[in-house]
Design a protein around this motif. Structure first.
Motif, mmCIF file in Angstrom:
data_model
loop_
_atom_site.group_PDB
_atom_site.id
_atom_site.type_symbol
_atom_site.label_atom_id
_atom_site.label_comp_id
_atom_site.label_asym_id
_atom_site.label_seq_id
_atom_site.Cartn_x
_atom_site.Cartn_y
_atom_site.Cartn_z
ATOM 1 N N SER A 271 0.822 -1.198 0.000
ATOM 2 C CA SER A 271 0.000 0.000 0.000
ATOM 3 C C SER A 271 0.870 1.269 0.000
ATOM 4 C CB SER A 271 -0.918 -0.051 1.232
ATOM 5 O OG SER A 271 -1.279 1.225 1.643
ATOM 6 N N LEU A 272 1.902 1.270 0.826
ATOM 7 C CA LEU A 272 2.763 2.455 0.876
ATOM 8 C C LEU A 272 3.478 2.658 -0.454
ATOM 9 C CD1 LEU A 272 4.254 2.094 4.467
ATOM 10 C CD2 LEU A 272 2.753 3.918 3.675
ATOM 11 N N LYS A 273 3.876 1.550 -1.036
ATOM 12 C CA LYS A 273 4.561 1.625 -2.325
ATOM 13 C C LYS A 273 3.629 2.250 -3.368
ATOM 14 C CE LYS A 273 7.912 -1.248 -4.560
ATOM 15 N NZ LYS A 273 8.478 -2.570 -4.575
ATOM 16 N N LYS A 274 2.391 1.778 -3.332
ATOM 17 C CA LYS A 274 1.401 2.286 -4.289
ATOM 18 C C LYS A 274 1.212 3.793 -4.129
ATOM 19 C CE LYS A 274 -3.165 1.564 -4.366
ATOM 20 N NZ LYS A 274 -4.303 0.771 -3.919
ATOM 21 N N HIS A 275 1.352 4.247 -2.892
ATOM 22 C CA HIS A 275 1.173 5.677 -2.646
ATOM 23 C C HIS A 275 2.483 6.454 -2.772
ATOM 24 C CE1 HIS A 275 -2.740 4.377 -1.147
ATOM 25 N NE2 HIS A 275 -3.118 5.598 -1.414
ATOM 26 N N GLY A 276 3.457 5.840 -3.392
ATOM 27 C CA GLY A 276 4.663 6.571 -3.769
ATOM 28 C C GLY A 276 5.745 6.647 -2.717
ATOM 29 N N HIS A 277 5.649 5.836 -1.656
ATOM 30 C CA HIS A 277 6.694 5.883 -0.631
ATOM 31 C C HIS A 277 7.842 4.937 -0.979
ATOM 32 C CE1 HIS A 277 4.663 8.422 2.284
ATOM 33 N NE2 HIS A 277 3.538 7.794 1.961
ATOM 34 N N SER A 278 9.007 5.302 -0.479
ATOM 35 C CA SER A 278 10.162 4.433 -0.638
ATOM 36 C C SER A 278 10.120 3.448 0.520
ATOM 37 C CB SER A 278 11.420 5.312 -0.597
ATOM 38 O OG SER A 278 12.482 4.639 -0.017
ATOM 39 N N VAL A 279 9.877 2.184 0.214
ATOM 40 C CA VAL A 279 9.544 1.249 1.291
ATOM 41 C C VAL A 279 10.079 -0.149 1.012
ATOM 42 C CG1 VAL A 279 7.253 0.848 0.258
ATOM 43 C CG2 VAL A 279 7.564 0.373 2.658
ATOM 44 N N GLY A 280 10.415 -0.861 2.073
ATOM 45 C CA GLY A 280 10.814 -2.268 1.966
ATOM 46 C C GLY A 280 10.175 -3.032 3.109
ATOM 47 N N ALA A 281 10.217 -4.358 3.016
ATOM 48 C CA ALA A 281 9.572 -5.152 4.073
ATOM 49 C C ALA A 281 10.463 -6.303 4.491
ATOM 50 C CB ALA A 281 8.241 -5.699 3.565
ATOM 51 N N ILE A 282 10.423 -6.623 5.777
ATOM 52 C CA ILE A 282 11.088 -7.862 6.220
ATOM 53 C C ILE A 282 10.158 -8.622 7.159
ATOM 54 C CG2 ILE A 282 13.543 -7.245 5.982
ATOM 55 C CD1 ILE A 282 13.549 -6.604 8.989
ATOM 56 N N HIS A 283 10.039 -9.902 6.895
ATOM 57 C CA HIS A 283 9.430 -10.817 7.861
ATOM 58 C C HIS A 283 9.951 -12.210 7.573
ATOM 59 C CE1 HIS A 283 6.608 -12.516 4.985
ATOM 60 N NE2 HIS A 283 6.131 -11.323 4.683
ATOM 61 N N GLY A 284 9.656 -13.110 8.480
ATOM 62 C CA GLY A 284 10.288 -14.427 8.458
ATOM 63 C C GLY A 284 10.050 -15.257 7.211
ATOM 64 N N ASP A 285 8.995 -14.986 6.460
ATOM 65 C CA ASP A 285 8.725 -15.829 5.295
ATOM 66 C C ASP A 285 9.391 -15.312 4.030
ATOM 67 O OD1 ASP A 285 7.225 -17.406 6.867
ATOM 68 O OD2 ASP A 285 5.269 -16.745 6.122
ATOM 69 N N LEU A 286 10.014 -14.158 4.133
ATOM 70 C CA LEU A 286 10.630 -13.609 2.923
ATOM 71 C C LEU A 286 12.016 -14.217 2.716
ATOM 72 C CD1 LEU A 286 9.562 -9.880 3.310
ATOM 73 C CD2 LEU A 286 8.816 -11.453 1.544
ATOM 74 N N ASP A 287 12.381 -14.327 1.489
ATOM 75 C CA ASP A 287 13.663 -14.917 1.124
ATOM 76 C C ASP A 287 14.817 -14.164 1.787
ATOM 77 O OD1 ASP A 287 15.468 -16.336 -0.880
ATOM 78 O OD2 ASP A 287 15.862 -14.231 -1.304
ATOM 79 N N GLN A 288 15.806 -14.937 2.216
ATOM 80 C CA GLN A 288 16.923 -14.365 2.950
ATOM 81 C C GLN A 288 17.643 -13.264 2.175
ATOM 82 O OE1 GLN A 288 17.801 -14.592 5.875
ATOM 83 N NE2 GLN A 288 19.837 -13.706 5.866
ATOM 84 N N ARG A 289 17.913 -13.546 0.906
ATOM 85 C CA ARG A 289 18.679 -12.571 0.137
ATOM 86 C C ARG A 289 17.885 -11.265 0.015
ATOM 87 N NH1 ARG A 289 20.142 -13.902 -5.537
ATOM 88 N NH2 ARG A 289 20.292 -16.017 -4.758
ATOM 89 N N TYR A 290 16.604 -11.427 -0.178
ATOM 90 C CA TYR A 290 15.726 -10.262 -0.291
ATOM 91 C C TYR A 290 15.744 -9.453 1.005
ATOM 92 C CZ TYR A 290 11.383 -7.627 -0.784
ATOM 93 O OH TYR A 290 10.455 -6.633 -0.828
ATOM 94 N N ARG A 291 15.664 -10.171 2.141
ATOM 95 C CA ARG A 291 15.667 -9.472 3.438
ATOM 96 C C ARG A 291 16.963 -8.703 3.644
ATOM 97 N NH1 ARG A 291 13.614 -14.600 6.845
ATOM 98 N NH2 ARG A 291 14.709 -13.686 8.575
ATOM 99 N N MET A 292 18.066 -9.345 3.272
ATOM 100 C CA MET A 292 19.370 -8.686 3.437
ATOM 101 C C MET A 292 19.456 -7.444 2.555
ATOM 102 S SD MET A 292 20.842 -10.545 5.624
ATOM 103 C CE MET A 292 22.390 -11.325 5.838
ATOM 104 N N GLU A 293 18.929 -7.567 1.343
ATOM 105 C CA GLU A 293 18.966 -6.429 0.415
ATOM 106 C C GLU A 293 18.150 -5.269 0.962
ATOM 107 O OE1 GLU A 293 19.269 -8.888 -3.716
ATOM 108 O OE2 GLU A 293 17.648 -7.419 -3.552
ATOM 109 N N VAL A 294 16.965 -5.610 1.471
ATOM 110 C CA VAL A 294 16.089 -4.568 2.015
ATOM 111 C C VAL A 294 16.775 -3.883 3.196
ATOM 112 C CG1 VAL A 294 13.947 -4.203 3.303
ATOM 113 C CG2 VAL A 294 13.928 -5.614 1.256
ATOM 114 N N LEU A 295 17.359 -4.696 4.031
ATOM 115 C CA LEU A 295 18.019 -4.158 5.222
ATOM 116 C C LEU A 295 19.190 -3.245 4.850
ATOM 117 C CD1 LEU A 295 17.065 -4.802 7.977
ATOM 118 C CD2 LEU A 295 18.827 -6.537 8.177
#
Ligand code: AMP
Length: 460
Positions: A271-295
């Protein structure tokens, strides 16, 4: 005041500390390091932000500097509950051990076994792992734990929350009883006490003041509101969140948005992305590499807002966060303290906002009892997003009972009262957390909407 030079650390470690720019040891370091250097078992009661990672890595590096690793027999082991925490410990090791030749391997899920096997085969001094992955390696016959001289258990209370205690017990039993153990936990639940009694040998207990109160630098506000219709609670919260973000303007340099459920992490981020915010997400089900990139993106300020679940964010060292938004009132009161402790660090100013719906009031009461003060209320206009998300069927002209449609239109107060009287949905904490998304298709959609960066597994 204790100085690093008083602690008994060798010149190579001291040089690395100097490079990092630390002036004085933190209280947990000043207390734990001398005992650890003596070879004593240490039971550290401390939480993230106290400098406990250096509290165990510095003496380990000093001690491991002498001696050599043998193939498949690591000399030391650090267990951390999540992949991110393990990776963070590894980063710390690299920083502090830069003048000492030590080989290290990081065993976490989401990374290929092959490369990890190769490192272990060669012999490592330091093995940093999550319990599950370590046992996977062990069961594949690739690893022997009989050479462990020092074992660290980090964030044991989180291990307990995540159900890792049986794994920890098993790992303890696979290591020699002559090992030195450094054991850290923020709280001492009975189950944790039992483990320390069984596996630690005459430990020196070191404790730093618990963070039961929240910092004075943090301006805290709670917005209690009641959307007219329960079906649009999520949307109302998302609208409210955007209003808050907008209202904070330039004060908001970067912020973390905490949700209680993983499915909401996805939805809020989309939702935040749709409204033009610069945003990332982390939670336990997300792929490790993706989480590291977001972080990494969040740490570099490429991403302004991070939407997170408690488990994924726990213990992560993310400096300089100006804002914390509690999208949900945390169910465990202590999580509130952890969450808002992400802002207002090192004397800086911080802002912490929390949204509270009527059914979350009891958790808010629990938090206020814990922090021993009332969190100031912020009056905000309730978002107008009270129309049901589901499309209503167009009414036929000759609808037989026109009065049936009336109450919802003209008597919102009564509608609310009826809602309160209606049977409440499961409010059990675990149930709520584990509850599957009501609309799995909707969840699938949310994932697709994450954009190009989303790894393929999310689309499964
Ligand atoms: P930790 O509790 O181990 O996650 O550490 C929290 C933060 O404190 C990290 O960013 C460390 O780099 C930092 N830190 C650790 N020890 C010191 C020290 N003696 N002086 C200043 N900062 C430190």
């Amino acid at each position: 005041m204790t100085k690093f030079s008083d602690l008994g650390l060798g010149p190579k470690v001291m040089k690395a500390i100097n490079d990092v720019g630390y002036d004085t040891p933190t209280p947990i370091q000043a207390e734990a390091i001398p005992y650890a250097l003596e070879g004593r078992d240490v039971l550290g009661i401390a939480q993230t932000g106290t400098g406990k990672t250096a509290g165990f890595t510095l003496p380990m590096i000093h001690k491991l500097a002498r001696g050599r690793a043998r193939a498949r027999m690591p000399r030391s082991l650090v267990l951390a509950p999540t992949r991110e925490l393990a990776a963070q410990v590894a980063e710390n090791f690299e920083q502090y051990a830069k003048y000492v030749k030590l080989d290290m391997a990081l065993l976490i899920g989401g990374v290929s076994f092959k490369e990890q096997d190769r490192l272990i085969d060669r012999g490592v001094d330091v093995l940093i792992a999550t319990p599950g992955r370590l046992l996977d390696h062990f069961e594949r016959g690739k690893l022997l734990l009989t050479g462990i001289e020092i074992m660290v258990v980090d964030e044991a209370d989180r291990m307990l929350d995540m159900g890792f205690i049986p794994d920890i017990e098993r790992i303890f039993k696979l290591t020699p009883f002559t090992r030195q153990t450094l054991f850290f936990s923020a709280t001492m639940a009975p189950e944790i006490t039992r483990i320390t009694q069984e596996f630690l040998s005459n430990p020196q207990r070191v404790e730093v003041a618990r963070q039961a109160t929240t910092s004075e630098n943090i301006t805290q506000k709670v917005i209690c509101f009641k959307p007219e219709n329960r079906k649009v609670e999520g949307k109302a919260k998302r609208d409210m969140l955007r209003s808050l973000i907008k209202q904070e303007g330039d004060k908001l340099t970067n912020g973390i948005i905490f949700c209680n459920r993983k499915v909401d992490v996805d939805i809020v981020m989309k939702s935040l992305k749709k409204h033009g915010h610069s945003v990332g997400a982390i939670h336990g089900d997300l792929d490790q590499r993706y989480r590291m990139e977001v972080l990494a993106g969040f740490k570099n300020n490429d991403i302004t807002l991070l939407v997170a679940s408690d488990v994924a964010a726990r213990g992560l060292d993310i400096p300089d966060v100006t804002h914390v938004f509690n999208f949900d009132v945390p169910i465990h009161s202590e999580d509130y303290v952890h969450r808002i402790g992400r802002t207002g660090r090192a004397g800086r100013k911080g802002w912490a906002f929390m949204m509270c719906l009527p059914h979350e009031q009891k958790h808010l009461d629990g938090i206020e009892a814990l922090v021993k003060h009332e969190i100031p209320r912020l009056e905000m206009e309730t978002p107008k997003s009270t129309r049901p998300a589901r499309k209503e069927r167009p009414k036929k002209e000759r609808a037989p009972k026109p009065e049936a449609a009336k109450p919802a239109e003209v008597k919102p107060v009564e509608a609310n009262q009826a809602e309160e009287k209606a049977p409440k949905p499961a409010q059990n904490k675990q149930e709520n957390q584990n509850k599957k998304p009501r609309n799995p298709k909707g969840q699938g959609k949310a994932v697709k909407g994450l954009g190009d960066h989303v790894p393929a597994f999310l689309l499964r």
